[in-house]
Design a protein around this motif. Structure first.
Motif, PDB file in Angstrom:
ATOM      1  N   PRO A 192       0.842  -1.210  -0.070  1.00 41.10           N
ATOM      2  CA  PRO A 192      -0.062   0.243  -0.006  1.00 41.10           C
ATOM      3  C   PRO A 192       0.849   1.211   0.286  1.00 41.10           C
ATOM      4  CG  PRO A 192      -0.013  -1.185   2.152  1.00 41.10           C
ATOM      5  CD  PRO A 192       0.559  -1.923   1.244  1.00 41.10           C
ATOM      6  N   THR A 193       2.082   1.281   0.395  1.00 40.61           N
ATOM      7  CA  THR A 193       2.799   2.354   0.354  1.00 40.61           C
ATOM      8  C   THR A 193       3.743   2.625  -0.810  1.00 40.61           C
ATOM      9  OG1 THR A 193       4.862   1.334   1.213  1.00 40.61           O
ATOM     10  CG2 THR A 193       3.493   2.199   2.876  1.00 40.61           C
ATOM     11  N   SER A 194       3.658   1.689  -1.622  1.00 42.57           N
ATOM     12  CA  SER A 194       4.575   1.617  -2.913  1.00 42.57           C
ATOM     13  C   SER A 194       5.960   1.563  -2.580  1.00 42.57           C
ATOM     14  CB  SER A 194       4.055   2.628  -3.894  1.00 42.57           C
ATOM     15  OG  SER A 194       2.811   2.552  -4.039  1.00 42.57           O
ATOM     16  N   ALA A 195       6.341   1.669  -1.405  1.00 42.34           N
ATOM     17  CA  ALA A 195       7.948   1.733  -1.258  1.00 42.34           C
ATOM     18  C   ALA A 195       8.701   0.610  -1.775  1.00 42.34           C
ATOM     19  CB  ALA A 195       8.221   1.867   0.302  1.00 42.34           C
ATOM     20  N   LEU A 196       7.883  -0.792  -1.887  1.00 42.77           N
ATOM     21  CA  LEU A 196       8.696  -1.880  -2.352  1.00 42.77           C
ATOM     22  C   LEU A 196       9.054  -1.667  -3.612  1.00 42.77           C
ATOM     23  CD1 LEU A 196       6.830  -4.592  -0.725  1.00 42.77           C
ATOM     24  CD2 LEU A 196       9.157  -3.867   0.050  1.00 42.77           C
ATOM     25  N   ALA A 197       8.342  -1.125  -4.518  1.00 48.99           N
ATOM     26  CA  ALA A 197       8.574  -1.018  -5.707  1.00 48.99           C
ATOM     27  C   ALA A 197       9.797  -0.034  -6.323  1.00 48.99           C
ATOM     28  CB  ALA A 197       7.340  -0.333  -6.401  1.00 48.99           C
ATOM     29  N   THR A 198      10.433   0.723  -5.266  1.00 49.75           N
ATOM     30  CA  THR A 198      11.464   1.580  -5.439  1.00 49.75           C
ATOM     31  C   THR A 198      12.646   0.905  -5.111  1.00 49.75           C
ATOM     32  OG1 THR A 198      11.456   2.385  -3.268  1.00 49.75           O
ATOM     33  CG2 THR A 198      10.053   3.747  -5.155  1.00 49.75           C
ATOM     34  N   LEU A 199      12.629  -0.366  -4.628  1.00 43.82           N
ATOM     35  CA  LEU A 199      14.049  -0.852  -4.140  1.00 43.82           C
ATOM     36  C   LEU A 199      14.390  -1.584  -5.297  1.00 43.82           C
ATOM     37  CD1 LEU A 199      12.573  -2.871  -1.079  1.00 43.82           C
ATOM     38  CD2 LEU A 199      13.832  -0.942  -1.006  1.00 43.82           C
ATOM     39  N   ALA A 200      15.861  -1.671  -5.453  1.00 47.93           N
ATOM     40  CA  ALA A 200      16.661  -2.039  -6.610  1.00 47.93           C
ATOM     41  C   ALA A 200      16.214  -3.332  -6.818  1.00 47.93           C
ATOM     42  CB  ALA A 200      18.249  -1.854  -5.986  1.00 47.93           C
TER      43      ALA A 200
END
Length: 92
Positions: free
Chosen positions: A57-65
């Motif tokens: 829900p935070t979309s943070a995982l999508a930014t990980l390398a």
């Protein structure tokens, strides 16, 4: 076509799209010097991270390398496609 058949067809298409994405990523890794086995494992891990990111829900995982597909070599499109086909036959 029944609803169950339609649902099964949709699921099959989704699974094929996942395999295509994994094989294309793995082919790019092969061009970058990975062995085929290493490339497929790395591509599977990336695909798993991308699926996890889809439900974040935070979309943070999508930014990980570790959730990023490799850079596709546009000038080597035919080579990537050929390698991806070979990987599909060998590993899937």
């Amino acid at each position: 076509m029944t609803k169950d058949q339609h649902l099964q067809d949709q699921e099959d298409q989704y699974q094929e799209a996942l395999v295509d994405a994994i094989c294309n990523d793995a082919a790019a890794f092969v061009i970058d010097g990975y062995t085929r086995e290493q490339a497929v494992e790395k591509a599977k891990a990336i695909n798993q991270r991308q699926q996890e990111a889809d439900t974040d829900p935070t979309s943070a995982l999508a930014t990980l390398a570790e959730a990023q597909s490799p850079t596709q070599h546009a000038e080597r499109g035919a080579q990537i496609a050929a390698i991806a086909d070979e990987l599909r036959e060998e590993f899937f």
